[in-house]
Design an enzyme around this catalytic site. Sequence first.
Site, PDB file in Angstrom:
ATOM      1  N   HIS A 274       0.835  -1.194   0.000  1.00  0.00           N
ATOM      2  CA  HIS A 274       0.000   0.000   0.000  1.00  0.00           C
ATOM      3  C   HIS A 274       0.868   1.241   0.000  1.00  0.00           C
ATOM      4  CE1 HIS A 274      -3.277   2.748   0.912  1.00  0.00           C
ATOM      5  NE2 HIS A 274      -4.059   1.768   0.485  1.00  0.00           N
ATOM      6  N   ASP A 325      -7.974  -5.596  -0.438  1.00  0.00           N
ATOM      7  CA  ASP A 325      -8.415  -6.369  -1.598  1.00  0.00           C
ATOM      8  C   ASP A 325      -8.130  -7.862  -1.485  1.00  0.00           C
ATOM      9  OD1 ASP A 325      -9.591  -4.359  -3.084  1.00  0.00           O
ATOM     10  OD2 ASP A 325      -7.702  -3.732  -3.974  1.00  0.00           O
TER      11      ASP A 325
HETATM   12  N1  ACO Z   1       4.253  -7.467  -4.751  1.00  0.00           N
HETATM   13  C1  ACO Z   1       5.582  -7.484  -4.895  1.00  0.00           C
HETATM   14  N2  ACO Z   1       6.355  -6.414  -4.669  1.00  0.00           N
HETATM   15  C2  ACO Z   1       5.735  -5.286  -4.291  1.00  0.00           C
HETATM   16  C3  ACO Z   1       4.356  -5.208  -4.106  1.00  0.00           C
HETATM   17  C4  ACO Z   1       3.595  -6.351  -4.362  1.00  0.00           C
HETATM   18  N3  ACO Z   1       2.270  -6.347  -4.222  1.00  0.00           N
HETATM   19  N4  ACO Z   1       4.016  -3.962  -3.718  1.00  0.00           N
HETATM   20  C5  ACO Z   1       5.155  -3.283  -3.654  1.00  0.00           C
HETATM   21  N5  ACO Z   1       6.197  -4.075  -3.994  1.00  0.00           N
HETATM   22  C6  ACO Z   1       7.592  -3.726  -4.035  1.00  0.00           C
HETATM   23  C7  ACO Z   1       7.947  -3.137  -5.389  1.00  0.00           C
HETATM   24  O1  ACO Z   1       8.332  -4.107  -6.316  1.00  0.00           O
HETATM   25  C8  ACO Z   1       9.072  -2.220  -5.002  1.00  0.00           C
HETATM   26  O2  ACO Z   1      10.212  -2.985  -4.758  1.00  0.00           O
HETATM   27  P1  ACO Z   1      11.656  -2.469  -5.183  1.00  0.00           P
HETATM   28  O3  ACO Z   1      11.857  -1.207  -4.390  1.00  0.00           O
HETATM   29  O4  ACO Z   1      12.532  -3.589  -4.791  1.00  0.00           O
HETATM   30  O5  ACO Z   1      11.572  -2.205  -6.648  1.00  0.00           O
HETATM   31  C9  ACO Z   1       8.616  -1.660  -3.657  1.00  0.00           C
HETATM   32  O6  ACO Z   1       7.807  -2.690  -3.088  1.00  0.00           O
HETATM   33  C10 ACO Z   1       7.798  -0.377  -3.756  1.00  0.00           C
HETATM   34  O7  ACO Z   1       6.697  -0.636  -4.617  1.00  0.00           O
HETATM   35  P2  ACO Z   1       5.931   0.456  -5.467  1.00  0.00           P
HETATM   36  O8  ACO Z   1       5.105  -0.213  -6.500  1.00  0.00           O
HETATM   37  O9  ACO Z   1       6.896   1.503  -5.939  1.00  0.00           O
HETATM   38  O10 ACO Z   1       5.040   1.088  -4.342  1.00  0.00           O
HETATM   39  P3  ACO Z   1       3.844   2.074  -4.577  1.00  0.00           P
HETATM   40  O11 ACO Z   1       3.637   2.809  -3.324  1.00  0.00           O
HETATM   41  O12 ACO Z   1       4.058   2.865  -5.819  1.00  0.00           O
HETATM   42  O13 ACO Z   1       2.612   1.088  -4.902  1.00  0.00           O
HETATM   43  C11 ACO Z   1       0.864  -0.393  -4.689  1.00  0.00           C
HETATM   44  C12 ACO Z   1       1.638   0.726  -4.029  1.00  0.00           C
HETATM   45  C13 ACO Z   1       0.440   0.042  -6.104  1.00  0.00           C
HETATM   46  C14 ACO Z   1      -0.386  -0.661  -3.894  1.00  0.00           C
HETATM   47  C15 ACO Z   1       1.761  -1.648  -4.768  1.00  0.00           C
HETATM   48  O14 ACO Z   1       2.025  -2.114  -3.470  1.00  0.00           O
HETATM   49  C16 ACO Z   1       1.134  -2.735  -5.610  1.00  0.00           C
HETATM   50  O15 ACO Z   1       1.289  -2.722  -6.845  1.00  0.00           O
HETATM   51  N6  ACO Z   1       0.402  -3.685  -4.979  1.00  0.00           N
HETATM   52  C17 ACO Z   1      -0.272  -4.720  -5.737  1.00  0.00           C
HETATM   53  C18 ACO Z   1      -1.589  -4.197  -6.297  1.00  0.00           C
HETATM   54  C19 ACO Z   1      -2.593  -3.980  -5.220  1.00  0.00           C
HETATM   55  O16 ACO Z   1      -2.803  -4.829  -4.375  1.00  0.00           O
HETATM   56  N7  ACO Z   1      -3.304  -2.844  -5.306  1.00  0.00           N
HETATM   57  C20 ACO Z   1      -4.370  -2.523  -4.356  1.00  0.00           C
HETATM   58  C21 ACO Z   1      -3.962  -1.377  -3.492  1.00  0.00           C
HETATM   59  S1  ACO Z   1      -5.178  -1.072  -2.236  1.00  0.00           S
HETATM   60  C22 ACO Z   1      -6.498  -0.422  -3.042  1.00  0.00           C
HETATM   61  O17 ACO Z   1      -6.403   0.212  -4.041  1.00  0.00           O
HETATM   62  C23 ACO Z   1      -7.798  -0.704  -2.483  1.00  0.00           C
END
Ligand code: ACO
Length: 388
Positions: A274, A325
């Site tokens: 998140h 989710d």
């Molecule tokens: N699985 C694997 N790695 C992840 C995940 C994940 N679900 N979420 C974050 N990371 C990792 C990224 O790969 C990144 O790693 P790195 O620094 O080694 O490259 C680091 O954590 C930061 O991730 P970002 O994507 O830059 O974080 P951001 O704050 O931009 O994204 C998000 C947040 C979009 C929710 C992300 O965690 C994600 O894509 N999760 C999966 C999709 C999801 O579940 N979305 C629902 C969100 S809640 C909602 O909308 C109700």
Amino acid sequence: MQKNGWTMSAETTYPNYSPGLQGVVAGITTISHIDVDTSSLTYRGINVHELAEYGSFEETAYLLIYGELPNSAQLSEFRATLARERQVPDAVIQALRACPKNMHPMDQLKVAYSMLGAFDADYDAPATDHDANVRKAIRIIAKAATCVTAGYRISQGKEPVPPHADLNTAANFLYMLHGEMPDDYTVKVMDASLTLYAEHTFNASAFAARVTVATMSDLYSGIVTGIGTLKGPLHGGANEEAMYMLMDIGSADKAEAWTRDALANKKKIMGFGHREYRKSDSRAAYLTKIAKEIGKMKGNTTYGDIADVMERVMWDEKNLFPNVDFPAAYAYYLLGIPIPLYTPIFVIARTSGWAAHMIEQLDNNRLIRPSCIYEGRGVTSFTPMDQR
Ligand code: ACO
């Protein structure tokens, strides 16, 4: 990085630029608050778990729109108004019939709300007319479940089931989906999940909806923006993707290897992580308890067991935790809800949060228009066609 003949400096950092607007303060709100230290969420100061436990989605929607919990008479009137406003014009049903049968329900919803705006009795009201916007908000919330279920049933070759005036939002959704009266337990779970999904500060879809109405556009346009933004798997679409992932994994004994392999391949695991929370998403913890309970009741603990393994591995490997989710996905699955409706259920709930945000924006409006850093080519003169 080379793109279209000029260099994009993906590596360059700028002091005043935060990719993805992380940590950027984009507005002031009184609607909801995330306490990052305690991972708690409040709507208008009230903890969301208390609302889910002791309140109802209708009380939550009222709270979000009007800023206060309703008293008994106000709640009765609000429920009656919602029930009265559930019908959608036949033209909207006809439009849903005209949609391709393989159209995702989120795209059907964009069609429905694009039309609904012009049928609203306050269509011609000025954008900043607060009272008209509140009336529109109630109509928008009331019609969501009708549009979701009508569109879905039509895509399945079935006739829409008209709304039932005596049922609350959760029960009426289930009734219109299945064409039969739902049981009390399923209604209670659905009602709690709608409450948890109703609002979440400056999330991508609420912010997008605020950007839309800040141009002095209307609430229905903002709702269409919100739906389009919620659809993506990094936001609301994650609940559907999480369920497909759990089904793909299949059993708890495969979950650890599957998760480690996905991480090794730099895959995003849907339903984890998140932008705002650091340690946990309290909505997920609340819903996990319920999802596990449903699993036990239905004699199917497969997905809860897979979830346990994934949660352990994700925390150990990446310090990542499930978001709302993740448990919503298998809770809905166990309740017999078709997977393509998981994100649309989010819409049914979130219309209340989006509407509250748009009203707040329009009550104290200023165009939202950020700046950007230009990394393109320097000024060059126009090249005539015969010299290119
Ligand atoms: N699985 C694997 N790695 C992840 C995940 C994940 N679900 N979420 C974050 N990371 C990792 C990224 O790969 C990144 O790693 P790195 O620094 O080694 O490259 C680091 O954590 C930061 O991730 P970002 O994507 O830059 O974080 P951001 O704050 O931009 O994204 C998000 C947040 C979009 C929710 C992300 O965690 C994600 O894509 N999760 C999966 C999709 C999801 O579940 N979305 C629902 C969100 S809640 C909602 O909308 C109700």
